[in-house]
Design an enzyme around this catalytic site. Structure first.
Site, PDB file in Angstrom:
ATOM      1  N   ILE A 179     -12.126 -20.899  21.147  1.00  0.00           N
ATOM      2  CA  ILE A 179     -11.965 -20.337  22.545  1.00  0.00           C
ATOM      3  C   ILE A 179     -13.297 -20.804  23.387  1.00  0.00           C
ATOM      4  O   ILE A 179     -12.948 -21.113  24.576  1.00  0.00           O
ATOM      5  CB  ILE A 179     -12.127 -18.735  22.115  1.00  0.00           C
ATOM      6  CG1 ILE A 179     -11.212 -18.378  21.173  1.00  0.00           C
ATOM      7  CG2 ILE A 179     -11.931 -18.151  23.629  1.00  0.00           C
ATOM      8  CD1 ILE A 179      -9.427 -18.845  21.489  1.00  0.00           C
ATOM      9  N   LEU A 238      -5.966 -14.577  13.294  1.00  0.00           N
ATOM     10  CA  LEU A 238      -7.070 -14.600  12.556  1.00  0.00           C
ATOM     11  C   LEU A 238      -6.997 -13.629  11.470  1.00  0.00           C
ATOM     12  O   LEU A 238      -6.380 -12.568  11.791  1.00  0.00           O
ATOM     13  CB  LEU A 238      -8.168 -14.143  13.543  1.00  0.00           C
ATOM     14  CG  LEU A 238      -8.664 -15.405  14.413  1.00  0.00           C
ATOM     15  CD1 LEU A 238      -9.761 -14.698  15.543  1.00  0.00           C
ATOM     16  CD2 LEU A 238      -8.995 -16.441  13.858  1.00  0.00           C
ATOM     17  N   VAL A 242      -2.698  -3.190   5.082  1.00  0.00           N
ATOM     18  CA  VAL A 242      -1.066  -3.323   5.123  1.00  0.00           C
ATOM     19  C   VAL A 242      -0.518  -4.772   5.700  1.00  0.00           C
ATOM     20  O   VAL A 242       0.276  -5.370   5.290  1.00  0.00           O
ATOM     21  CB  VAL A 242      -0.054  -2.329   5.605  1.00  0.00           C
ATOM     22  CG1 VAL A 242       1.246  -2.370   4.919  1.00  0.00           C
ATOM     23  CG2 VAL A 242      -0.522  -0.836   5.341  1.00  0.00           C
ATOM     24  N   VAL A 271       0.796  -1.204  -0.139  1.00  0.00           N
ATOM     25  CA  VAL A 271       0.163  -0.090   0.117  1.00  0.00           C
ATOM     26  C   VAL A 271       0.927   1.276  -0.049  1.00  0.00           C
ATOM     27  O   VAL A 271       1.488   1.330   0.615  1.00  0.00           O
ATOM     28  CB  VAL A 271      -0.935   0.184   1.300  1.00  0.00           C
ATOM     29  CG1 VAL A 271      -1.720   1.357   1.136  1.00  0.00           C
ATOM     30  CG2 VAL A 271      -1.852  -1.271   1.251  1.00  0.00           C
ATOM     31  N   LEU A 328     -16.835 -18.058  18.624  1.00  0.00           N
ATOM     32  CA  LEU A 328     -15.642 -18.262  18.534  1.00  0.00           C
ATOM     33  C   LEU A 328     -15.331 -19.713  19.136  1.00  0.00           C
ATOM     34  O   LEU A 328     -15.004 -19.952  20.302  1.00  0.00           O
ATOM     35  CB  LEU A 328     -14.821 -17.244  19.688  1.00  0.00           C
ATOM     36  CG  LEU A 328     -15.119 -15.704  19.199  1.00  0.00           C
ATOM     37  CD1 LEU A 328     -14.115 -15.002  20.163  1.00  0.00           C
ATOM     38  CD2 LEU A 328     -14.644 -15.355  17.858  1.00  0.00           C
TER      39      LEU A 328
END
Length: 595
Positions: free
Chosen positions: A480, A422, A51, A25, A477
């Site tokens: 988790i 993630l 980025v 970028v 999730l």
């Protein structure tokens, strides 16, 4: 001597080091470098939407093809800090990527200038080297050293930070006489290999643990040759998955506390000698109960990084060596011993490993609606053949996928192993597809991973990067939540809500189909497991027709517990679901279930 800006010299070096693609970028402080990219030509640039996404694209690009080094580019300040996660991911998995950042002028570095941050200091713990170049004349040497470091020893990332005035300064540099520096790699000696082989000769139930270092060394064919020569079964680590085809008669599965097979763990616990090559003894493989992992067996560890030997536990013998060099010598010595009739016959032991492979299976066939995730992977096995390259990061989706999918070639399982951020999957898949457009890509995400960097789908739409993205959605999730069971809580892991714009999806919240289509890609939602196969076939056709990613969203039951150890002990894995007791329970298993 030719004169050019330091930025142009850097671009010329990139080309001569084999760089053909960069992800990034632009911004004010890196614009001179972008001008040099444009004027120099020869390097295709993919404009990311974030980025961090560019850094993960660079890693996916590196990992898809032997010899590749992905490059990511950003401006000063937050662009560099955004890419720290990508650098951490790369160094954790021994992946070379080059991160180039812009910076405030040298004279302003101590004046708290706009978007001026000491990115080199921030990046040092997650790179092999991070440098802010203060003298323009040093730019060629810094770039030359970067490629030397990335390729030498244990591979890893490097960051080069370029103040804007350094980029613009003219220097004397002759690209025509530039040569890359020689690469350093340690090599095993004949005496070391002979000693390692002696452990094998004295064993009755040996195993080879094949790690990601074998893939980095592009030595998977040698690994298979050595296994076939000696008749020793192979356990692949998650990072080494694909070094030996899953359907090979010496492939004994994976071992660990999460991404493991029942038969892999059972075979490992019966072994008496383990030869680890290019592996780290990572805790998801060994578990935290090292006594259970090591008791009753001897270990030889071969690794390119000397300080890795003995880091987790002390092997009986360690060799600092590039995996390819070690395997070449292992084959040479084994051939001599075989010619002399001195290699033991391990065929009964190898057959016992295959017997476990045909009996200790998990069930994948369920007809439940909402569907169980196991059925998704069964249908993926049917729809996507042995040429498929899978890309995924972390979560129950990745863990279950590793337990139930099949991989047949090196670099066909691209998984963020240690860091597991993630959002990694979409950009990494874009990088991999850019590197090798001829190989079909199938990405795998849970709903949260998918949402983290979903904007990068627009990059694939803009640049015509087709692949299939399997999204398993339980609006949770999941990993988790499962980890919270031992704490007797279910707290802040629920993602469900009733979407006022899409009431038909109930409590599953985010309408991934609308979001994906809004970003310029195609999407299909599936609620019935019997419709998955048709959806996957349609996805392949749409990806080929429109040259964009196609998302196949599978609506799962809200709660499924995937097999893993509650105690982080590979000898104590809990099977939460019923096991396969008849062939129809696991129809896509590598070996048909023996009953």
């Amino acid at each position: 001597m030719p004169r050019m800006t330091a930025a142009r010299a850097a671009v010329e070096i990139l080309k001569r080091e084999g760089v053909e693609v960069a992800f990034g970028v632009p911004g004010a402080a890196i614009n001179p470098f972008y001008r040099a990219l444009k004027e120099g030509g020869g390097i295709k640039h993919t404009l990311a939407r974030h980025v961090e996404g560019a850094s993960h694209m660079a890693e996916g690009y590196t990992r898809a093809k032997a010899g590749n080094i992905g490059v990511c580019i950003g401006t000063s300040g937050p662009a560099g800090t955004d890419m720290i996660t990508g650098l951490y991911s790369a160094i954790a998995d021994s992946i070379p990527i080059l991160c180039i950042t812009g910076q405030a002028p040298v004279s302003k570095l101590h004046k708290e200038d706009f978007q001026a941050v000491d990115i080199a200091s921030i990046a040092k713990p997650v790179t092999k080297k991070a440098t802010t170049v203060l003298e323009a004349a040093q730019v060629p040497g810094v770039f030359q050293e970067a490629f030397h470091l990335m390729r030498s020893g244990r591979p890893g990332p490097v960051l080069i930070d370029l103040p804007i005035d350094v980029q613009l300064t003219e220097i004397e540099f002759d690209p025509e006489t530039y040569e890359p520096l020689p690469v350093y790699k340690p090599f095993a000696t004949r005496a070391q290999i002979e000693k390692a082989i002696q452990f094998l000769l004295e064993s009755e139930r040996p195993l080879i643990v094949s790690g990601g270092g074998i893939i980095n060394a592009d030595a998977s064919d040698l690994l298979v040759e050595f296994a076939e020569l000696t008749g020793v079964p192979v356990i692949s680590t998650l990072m080494g998955w694909g070094t030996i085809p899953d359907d090979h008669e010496l492939s004994a599965g994976m071992v660990g506390v999460q991404t493991s097979h029942r038969y892999g763990n059972a075979t490992f616990l019966e072994s008496d000698f383990v030869l680890g090559i290019g592996n780290r003894w990572a805790n998801r493989h060994t578990g935290y109960n090292l006594e259970a992992y090591t008791k009753g067996r001897k270990f030889v560890h071969v690794d390119i990084e000397p300080t890795q030997i003995g880091k987790i536990f002390a092997p009986d013998f360690g060799i600092a060596s590039d995996a390819k060099a070690a395997l070449e010598l292992l084959i040479e010595v084994a051939k001599e011993l075989k010619a002399e009739g001195k290699l033991p016959d391990f065929s009964a032991w190898a057959a016992s490993a295959q017997e476990r492979k045909a009996t200790l299976l998990r069930r994948t066939h369920f007809d439940n609606i909402p569907m169980k995730p196991q059925r998704v992977y069964e249908e993926m096995n049917k729809a996507f053949g042995p040429e498929t390259r899978y890309v995924t990061t972390i979560g129950l989706s990745q863990i279950a996928g590793a337990q139930m999918l099949h991989v047949y070639k090196p670099r066909h399982w691209i998984n963020c192993g240690q860091a597991g951020p993630l959002g990694w999957t979409i950009p990494a898949a874009i990088g991999a597809a850019t590197a090798d457009p001829g190989t079909p890509i199938v990405a795998l995400s849970g709903d949260y991973d998918f949402q983290f960097m979903i904007e990068e789908l627009a990059v694939a739409a803009q640049h015509k990067v087709p692949y299939v993205h399997v999204l398993v959605n339980n609006a949770y999730l999941g990993l988790i939540r499962q980890a919270q069971i031992g704490l007797d809580i279910n707290f802040q892991v629920n993602l469900e809500f009733e979407n006022i714009n899409t009431p038909e999806i109930g409590v599953y919240g985010v309408d991934h189909v609308k979001v994906a289509e809004g970003l310029g890609v195609k999407a299909i939602r599936v609620t019935d497991p019997n419709e998955l196969g048709a959806a996957f076939e349609e996805a392949k056709k749409l990806a080929a027709e429109f040259q964009v990613p196609v998302v196949v969203e599978a609506i799962l039951e809200r709660i499924t517990n995937i097999s893993m150890s509650k105690t982080v002990d590979m000898s104590n894995v809990t099977e939460f679901e019923e096991l396969a007791t008849e062939p129809g329970h696991a129809p896509t298993a590598i070996k048909a279930l023996k009953v």
